[in-house]
Motif scaffolding. Structure first.
Motif: not given
Length: 227
Positions: A34-35, A86-87, A164-166, A195-196
């Motif tokens: 999911v973006y 987490v990224v 989770i990629a922020d 989730l990005m």
């Protein structure tokens, strides 16, 4: 029906005392990609921080990888973070130690003791991101794209249920962004949920997935025309 790996219901997201998002309702199932899109300041980062326990969920209900966000205690946060990778946009690597040292630091901090098991895990995650020959390098000896691959490898260390990629490509040029996206796509194919948050609409067009948008203090799903 599988239980969602992450859901928020009628949630309000606050940054300190400021309401940044209201009536947030989202549900992400295991294995989804999911973006999360929206302008700077639209609440994406605050939402992400609420999900990994940096900000408190003050209103509404929610759960992530089996943890109730409304009742999350300070002492539970390290356990929550073992189940989430987490990224970050700016990699957050430790510059005083090499790549292997960075990964070892995380394993030790999350309770790993056995050196041979740690070494095997480090080799495994470096291979997943195509960096198996770079373990001895210092972060500053690596390009931005390589540093982000290491950051993704670090996120995989505890075999998280959710990544989770922020803005993981926010500091990278277009070609490197695609290389990093390919790594995330490969990880997604192994069944991982991602989730990005991103600003990069070219990536969304090239790799279409479910897209949520923060705008005007609300969050809604965007229907893609060209999917």
């Amino acid at each position: 029906m599988s239980n969602p790996i992450l859901y928020l219901s009628e949630a309000s997201i606050f940054q300190r005392d400021n309401l940044v998002l209201k009536n947030v309702n989202i549900s992400i199932d295991e294995g989804e990609f999911v973006y999360l899109i929206g302008k700077t300041g639209s609440g994406k980062s605050s939402l992400m921080k609420t999900l990994y326990g940096d900000l408190e969920l003050q209103q509404g209900t929610g759960a992530i990888v089996g943890f109730d966000l409304g009742k999350l205690k300070e002492k539970q946060i390290p356990f929550l973070r073992r189940k989430i990778g987490v990224v970050f946009q700016d990699f957050k690597l430790l510059n005083d130690r090499n790549v292997e040292g960075n990964l070892q630091f995380v394993l030790k901090a999350t309770g790993w003791k056995d050196t041979s098991q740690m070494n095997a895990k480090i080799s495994e995650v470096l291979e997943k991101v195509g960096m198996q020959t770079k373990g001895f390098k210092m972060p500053f000896e690596l390009s931005g794209g390589e540093q982000q691959r290491i950051a993704i490898a670090r996120a995989l260390l505890n075999d998280p249920e959710l990544i989770i990629a922020d803005e993981p490509t926010g500091n990278l040029d277009p070609r490197t962004s695609i290389e990093v996206m390919e790594v995330l796509e490969e990880i997604h194919k192994t069944g991982k949920t991602i989730l990005m948050a991103t600003h990069d609409y070219a990536l969304i067009m090239k790799y279409p997935h479910k897209t949520l948008k923060c705008e005007g203090d609300e969050l809604f799903e965007v229907v893609q025309q060209n999917a």
